[in-house]
Design a protein around this motif. Structure first.
Motif, PDB file in Angstrom:
ATOM      1  N   GLY A   4      49.006  21.697   2.478  1.00  9.49           N
ATOM      2  CA  GLY A   4      47.696  22.309   2.699  1.00  9.49           C
ATOM      3  C   GLY A   4      46.564  21.348   2.402  1.00  9.49           C
ATOM      4  O   GLY A   4      45.607  21.242   3.166  1.00  9.49           O
ATOM      5  N   LYS A   5      46.663  20.633   1.283  1.00  7.04           N
ATOM      6  CA  LYS A   5      45.624  19.650   0.917  1.00  7.04           C
ATOM      7  C   LYS A   5      45.514  18.574   1.985  1.00  7.04           C
ATOM      8  O   LYS A   5      44.414  18.189   2.383  1.00  7.04           O
ATOM      9  N   LEU A   6      46.646  18.102   2.481  1.00  5.93           N
ATOM     10  CA  LEU A   6      46.655  17.056   3.499  1.00  5.93           C
ATOM     11  C   LEU A   6      46.001  17.538   4.792  1.00  5.93           C
ATOM     12  O   LEU A   6      45.170  16.832   5.377  1.00  5.93           O
ATOM     13  N   LEU A   7      46.339  18.734   5.224  1.00  2.58           N
ATOM     14  CA  LEU A   7      45.744  19.281   6.456  1.00  2.58           C
ATOM     15  C   LEU A   7      44.234  19.451   6.301  1.00  2.58           C
ATOM     16  O   LEU A   7      43.464  19.100   7.207  1.00  2.58           O
ATOM     17  N   ILE A   8      43.805  19.969   5.164  1.00  2.00           N
ATOM     18  CA  ILE A   8      42.370  20.177   4.911  1.00  2.00           C
ATOM     19  C   ILE A   8      41.642  18.838   4.865  1.00  2.00           C
ATOM     20  O   ILE A   8      40.570  18.683   5.452  1.00  2.00           O
ATOM     21  N   GLU A   9      42.227  17.847   4.184  1.00  3.63           N
ATOM     22  CA  GLU A   9      41.609  16.510   4.113  1.00  3.63           C
ATOM     23  C   GLU A   9      41.478  15.872   5.487  1.00  3.63           C
ATOM     24  O   GLU A   9      40.564  15.086   5.724  1.00  3.63           O
ATOM     25  N   GLY A  11      40.737  17.474   8.101  1.00  2.00           N
ATOM     26  CA  GLY A  11      39.735  18.221   8.852  1.00  2.00           C
ATOM     27  C   GLY A  11      40.233  19.457   9.569  1.00  2.00           C
ATOM     28  O   GLY A  11      39.494  20.060  10.346  1.00  2.00           O
ATOM     29  N   TYR A  12      41.455  19.869   9.319  1.00  2.00           N
ATOM     30  CA  TYR A  12      41.984  21.066   9.973  1.00  2.00           C
ATOM     31  C   TYR A  12      41.594  22.317   9.194  1.00  2.00           C
ATOM     32  O   TYR A  12      41.641  22.338   7.971  1.00  2.00           O
ATOM     33  N   LYS A  13      41.221  23.350   9.936  1.00  2.00           N
ATOM     34  CA  LYS A  13      40.956  24.650   9.322  1.00  2.00           C
ATOM     35  C   LYS A  13      42.322  25.257   8.998  1.00  2.00           C
ATOM     36  O   LYS A  13      43.107  25.550   9.894  1.00  2.00           O
ATOM     37  N   THR A  14      42.583  25.430   7.714  1.00  2.00           N
ATOM     38  CA  THR A  14      43.912  25.812   7.260  1.00  2.00           C
ATOM     39  C   THR A  14      43.868  27.102   6.469  1.00  2.00           C
ATOM     40  O   THR A  14      43.063  27.251   5.564  1.00  2.00           O
ATOM     41  N   GLY A  15      44.742  28.021   6.830  1.00  2.00           N
ATOM     42  CA  GLY A  15      44.859  29.282   6.117  1.00  2.00           C
ATOM     43  C   GLY A  15      46.148  29.315   5.320  1.00  2.00           C
ATOM     44  O   GLY A  15      47.080  28.545   5.562  1.00  2.00           O
ATOM     45  N   TYR A  16      46.199  30.202   4.361  1.00  2.00           N
ATOM     46  CA  TYR A  16      47.371  30.355   3.496  1.00  2.00           C
ATOM     47  C   TYR A  16      47.631  31.833   3.274  1.00  2.00           C
ATOM     48  O   TYR A  16      46.698  32.632   3.157  1.00  2.00           O
ATOM     49  N   ARG A  41      42.825  28.977  -4.838  1.00  2.00           N
ATOM     50  CA  ARG A  41      41.804  28.259  -5.618  1.00  2.00           C
ATOM     51  C   ARG A  41      41.920  26.744  -5.395  1.00  2.00           C
ATOM     52  O   ARG A  41      40.938  26.066  -5.133  1.00  2.00           O
ATOM     53  N   ILE A  42      43.137  26.222  -5.473  1.00  2.00           N
ATOM     54  CA  ILE A  42      43.364  24.784  -5.304  1.00  2.00           C
ATOM     55  C   ILE A  42      42.940  24.315  -3.911  1.00  2.00           C
ATOM     56  O   ILE A  42      42.334  23.251  -3.758  1.00  2.00           O
ATOM     57  N   LEU A  43      43.247  25.113  -2.888  1.00  2.00           N
ATOM     58  CA  LEU A  43      42.919  24.722  -1.505  1.00  2.00           C
ATOM     59  C   LEU A  43      41.496  25.105  -1.109  1.00  2.00           C
ATOM     60  O   LEU A  43      41.048  24.749  -0.020  1.00  2.00           O
ATOM     61  N   GLY A  44      40.800  25.838  -1.972  1.00  4.06           N
ATOM     62  CA  GLY A  44      39.432  26.237  -1.660  1.00  4.06           C
ATOM     63  C   GLY A  44      39.360  27.277  -0.553  1.00  4.06           C
ATOM     64  O   GLY A  44      38.379  27.341   0.189  1.00  4.06           O
ATOM     65  N   ILE A  45      40.376  28.106  -0.464  1.00  4.29           N
ATOM     66  CA  ILE A  45      40.432  29.122   0.591  1.00  4.29           C
ATOM     67  C   ILE A  45      39.612  30.333   0.162  1.00  4.29           C
ATOM     68  O   ILE A  45      39.758  30.830  -0.950  1.00  4.29           O
ATOM     69  N   LYS A  46      38.755  30.784   1.056  1.00  3.14           N
ATOM     70  CA  LYS A  46      37.815  31.859   0.732  1.00  3.14           C
ATOM     71  C   LYS A  46      38.221  33.234   1.263  1.00  3.14           C
ATOM     72  O   LYS A  46      37.501  34.202   1.063  1.00  3.14           O
ATOM     73  N   ASP A  93      43.370  26.333  12.467  1.00  2.53           N
ATOM     74  CA  ASP A  93      44.242  25.416  13.194  1.00  2.53           C
ATOM     75  C   ASP A  93      45.687  25.559  12.727  1.00  2.53           C
ATOM     76  O   ASP A  93      46.624  25.414  13.512  1.00  2.53           O
ATOM     77  N   PHE A  94      45.866  25.798  11.425  1.00  3.08           N
ATOM     78  CA  PHE A  94      47.186  25.936  10.830  1.00  3.08           C
ATOM     79  C   PHE A  94      47.204  27.104   9.858  1.00  3.08           C
ATOM     80  O   PHE A  94      46.218  27.357   9.179  1.00  3.08           O
ATOM     81  N   MET A  95      48.368  27.758   9.789  1.00  2.00           N
ATOM     82  CA  MET A  95      48.600  28.792   8.796  1.00  2.00           C
ATOM     83  C   MET A  95      49.835  28.419   7.994  1.00  2.00           C
ATOM     84  O   MET A  95      50.905  28.178   8.560  1.00  2.00           O
ATOM     85  N   LEU A  96      49.691  28.364   6.674  1.00  3.14           N
ATOM     86  CA  LEU A  96      50.817  28.129   5.782  1.00  3.14           C
ATOM     87  C   LEU A  96      51.217  29.472   5.196  1.00  3.14           C
ATOM     88  O   LEU A  96      50.377  30.176   4.625  1.00  3.14           O
TER      89      LEU A  96
END
Length: 195
Positions: A4-9, A11-16, A41-46, A93-96
């Motif tokens: 998740g951190k890698l995808l976000i870094e 620039g991908y919009k990533t959900g969890y 919290r770690i991925l900053g997902i709102k 862009d991605f869902m984990l």
């Protein structure tokens, strides 16, 4: 978390999402799964934590679902997961999607990892602890998930087995169409608590 951190870094919009939790922790006025709280919290997902972790079958809730499954043959739990997934996945862009505490957790309610992957049209990437039976385990997951199998990540590989993995097991996986998305050596420092 690392994926998740890698995808976000990048620039991908990533959900969890963790559809079926088992480790309750109180956040505000309600309980959510501990992984849902920490990883969000770690991925900053709102997204709303109730959508990220919609179900938790523990204690009385587990008993209630068992009773309900005796009386009903309902897909209501999968419908809850699908509804929450749809909300979270919008514009991503991605869902984990994190699985339950073990592969068949929730099977009594029609919510095994396989059933959740099937209902969400998701591919399972399974993290496997390295061992002498790694080929058997990988083949089991490929057969278990069938069309919803994405591949594996091999974890906790002893340094002395790296050559075997590289020269024998990875070529075997390639021949059997098993995608290997990553390998991680066992690092003793990370396995214990240092005081």
């Amino acid at each position: 978390v690392a994926m998740g951190k890698l995808l976000i870094e990048r620039g991908y919009k990533t959900g969890y999402m963790k559809p079926l939790g088992s480790l309750p922790v109180k956040v505000g006025d309600y309980y959510v799964d501990e992984d849902v709280h920490n990883i969000s919290r770690i991925l900053g997902i709102k997204d709303n934590l109730k959508d990220i972790g919609p179900l938790m079958f523990i204690g009385k809730a587990y008993e209630d679902v068992l009773k309900e499954k005796i009386e009903l043959s309902s897909k209501k739990y999968l419908d809850i997961i699908k509804k929450c997934y749809k909300k979270i996945a919008e514009n991503k862009d991605f869902m984990l999607i994190e699985g339950g505490k073990y592969i068949d957790y929730g099977i009594f309610a029609g919510l095994s990892s396989k059933e959740i992957c099937s209902s969400l049209d998701a591919k399972a990437i399974v993290i496997i602890k390295y061992g002498d039976d790694i080929a058997d385990i990988a083949m089991f997951y490929k057969e278990y998930f069938k069309d919803f199998f994405g591949g594996i990540i091999i974890n906790l590989i002893p340094i002395e087995d790296m050559d075997r993995l590289k020269n024998i097991e990875l070529p075997y996986f390639k021949k059997r169409d098993i995608n290997v998305f990553g390998t991680m050596r066992r690092i003793l420092l990370l396995l214990g608590i240092v005081t």
